[in-house]
Scaffold this motif. Structure first.
Motif, mmCIF file in Angstrom:
data_model
loop_
_atom_site.group_PDB
_atom_site.id
_atom_site.type_symbol
_atom_site.label_atom_id
_atom_site.label_comp_id
_atom_site.label_asym_id
_atom_site.label_seq_id
_atom_site.Cartn_x
_atom_site.Cartn_y
_atom_site.Cartn_z
ATOM 1 N N THR A 16 -45.853 55.290 87.568
ATOM 2 C CA THR A 16 -44.625 55.670 88.270
ATOM 3 C C THR A 16 -43.585 54.558 88.227
ATOM 4 O OG1 THR A 16 -46.035 56.963 89.763
ATOM 5 C CG2 THR A 16 -43.744 56.645 90.408
ATOM 6 N N TYR A 102 -35.648 60.756 94.807
ATOM 7 C CA TYR A 102 -36.781 60.601 93.889
ATOM 8 C C TYR A 102 -38.135 60.888 94.560
ATOM 9 C CZ TYR A 102 -33.227 57.890 91.391
ATOM 10 O OH TYR A 102 -32.067 57.483 90.769
ATOM 11 N N GLU A 104 -39.743 63.335 96.244
ATOM 12 C CA GLU A 104 -40.579 64.497 95.936
ATOM 13 C C GLU A 104 -41.107 64.450 94.510
ATOM 14 O OE1 GLU A 104 -41.927 66.970 97.596
ATOM 15 O OE2 GLU A 104 -41.153 66.151 99.485
ATOM 16 N N LEU A 105 -40.303 63.926 93.580
ATOM 17 C CA LEU A 105 -40.746 63.801 92.190
ATOM 18 C C LEU A 105 -41.911 62.834 92.078
ATOM 19 C CD1 LEU A 105 -37.315 63.679 90.302
ATOM 20 C CD2 LEU A 105 -38.938 65.590 90.408
#
Length: 373
Positions: A16, A102, A104-105
């Motif tokens: 991430t 960002y 929720e992504l």
């Protein structure tokens, strides 16, 4: 059940952070940081994560909240859900106003990695069960048919179908990097009713379901040759068709013998069907008997006088060409008179006449036994 391991948590963090460029923390269901871009924080309890877990909702920590909570920095903390459970929390460090879009992504990415890991583990677990089943079938002396039928059903396999046992042997130096690739390739080519597994001896065994052995064997051999040529220079042996579960063990043993004998008789080939070498398999077993030493003493004399090996080659080709002199001479690139001279020389050395059926059988048997030793 503990879904998150520190290794998986760190994998999510590393993946991430490459995309987002922000520090990421992953907390377990106890609120303990188990993965982070800041390794010094690993092992610390995160109050923001505890709150997210308790209330099962996204918790934003602004500048004011930092002073009220323990072990936190500004950021957004989101509960991670899997199979209907809250299994942990993922946190993004930064001003909530900058990173909110960002959040929720990032959560979705974490849940996808967790899902992939879960399904991979399920596949690996299923493969281990298959390997246990196959190894018991080929090694155990006693087989409870009803038990094996039920176990195979859990993989969607009907073990009562007729099938061939295929043994794939890989050169020792290639085992580490070839076996997994070869198993994946074989599995891709297999039908639903087939089983493929590693054995305790680091071979690969395939229990290939068939409808008609005579009709199917050519296609199976051709497919195995293409796979082995593409992936490795290993060898494969194919045993007889098994219509009963207990016969699988014997078929496996004959498939292994087919490889052992075949690679000595015809080393250029990749696949050996036991039917093609069953006579030679029988002779190899005869060669282990105590009587073999005295019975084949005459051949030792031939070995002493045949330094170039041309007399042994002549015998081999003569048998291959079914005793036809013209074809034998042509294949050896010699004149018929030369062939006749060689036969006379063989008879003089061994006392066995290649033109005599019984003597020829003894010569060929001794030749095969010697090759297989």
């Amino acid at each position: 059940m503990q879904w998150f391991t520190p290794k998986l948590a760190q994998k999510i963090v590393d993946r991430t952070m490459k995309i987002l460029g922000k520090n990421i923390n992953v907390m377990d269901r106890n609120g303990v940081i188990i993965g982070s871009g800041d390794r010094s924080r690993i092992g610390h309890t995160h109050d923001g994560a505890l709150l997210a877990l308790k209330e099962n909702r996204t918790i934003e920590i602004d500048e004011q909240s930092v002073n009220q909570l323990k072990g936190v920095k500004m950021g957004v903390n989101l509960p991670i859900h899997f199979l209907g459970e809250t299994v942990g929390v993922i946190g993004i460090t930064g001003d909530p106003n900058d990173i909110r879009e960002y959040a929720e992504l990032v959560k979705m990415a974490a849940e996808m990695v967790l899902q992939q890991s879960f399904f991979l583990e399920q596949v690996q677990w299923k493969q281990r069960l298959k390997e246990d089943l196959v190894n018991q079938l080929i090694y155990d002396d006693y087989v409870d048919e009803s038990s094996f039928l039920e176990r195979a059903k859990t993989f969607g396999v009907n073990l009562s179908l007729p099938r061939l046992v295929i043994v794939v042997e890989i050169p020792h130096e290639q085992i580490q990097y070839v076996n997994q690739q070869l198993l994946r390739t074989l599995t891709y080519e297999l039908a639903t009713e087939d089983l493929a597994a590693f054995t305790y001896s680091s071979e690969i065994v395939v229990l290939k379901s068939i409808v008609n052995e005579e009709r199917d064997i050519g296609d199976i051999i051709g497919k195995m040759e293409r796979i082995l040529q593409k992936v490795t220079n290993g060898k494969a042996g194919i045993g007889p068709c098994c219509s009963k579960i207990p016969a699988i063990k014997q078929s496996y043993e004959l498939a292994k013998q087919a490889v052992t004998v075949g690679r000595k008789m015809d080393p250029e080939r990749y696949v050996y069907h036991y039917k093609e070498v069953e006579f030679e398999i029988l002779l190899s077993e005869m060669g282990q008997l105590p009587l073999a030493g005295s019975a084949f003493e005459f051949y030792e004399q031939l070995l002493e006088h045949d330094e170039t090996g041309e007399l042994q080659e002549t015998l081999h080709v003569y048998i291959q060409e079914k005793g036809e002199l013209n074809k034998t001479a042509s294949k050896l690139f010699v004149h018929r008179n030369t062939l006749r001279y060689r036969f006379e020389k063989i008879q003089k050395i061994t006392g066995k006449d290649p033109h005599n059926i019984k003597d020829l059988l003894q010569l060929y048997t001794a030749l095969i036994v010697h090759q297989l030793r």
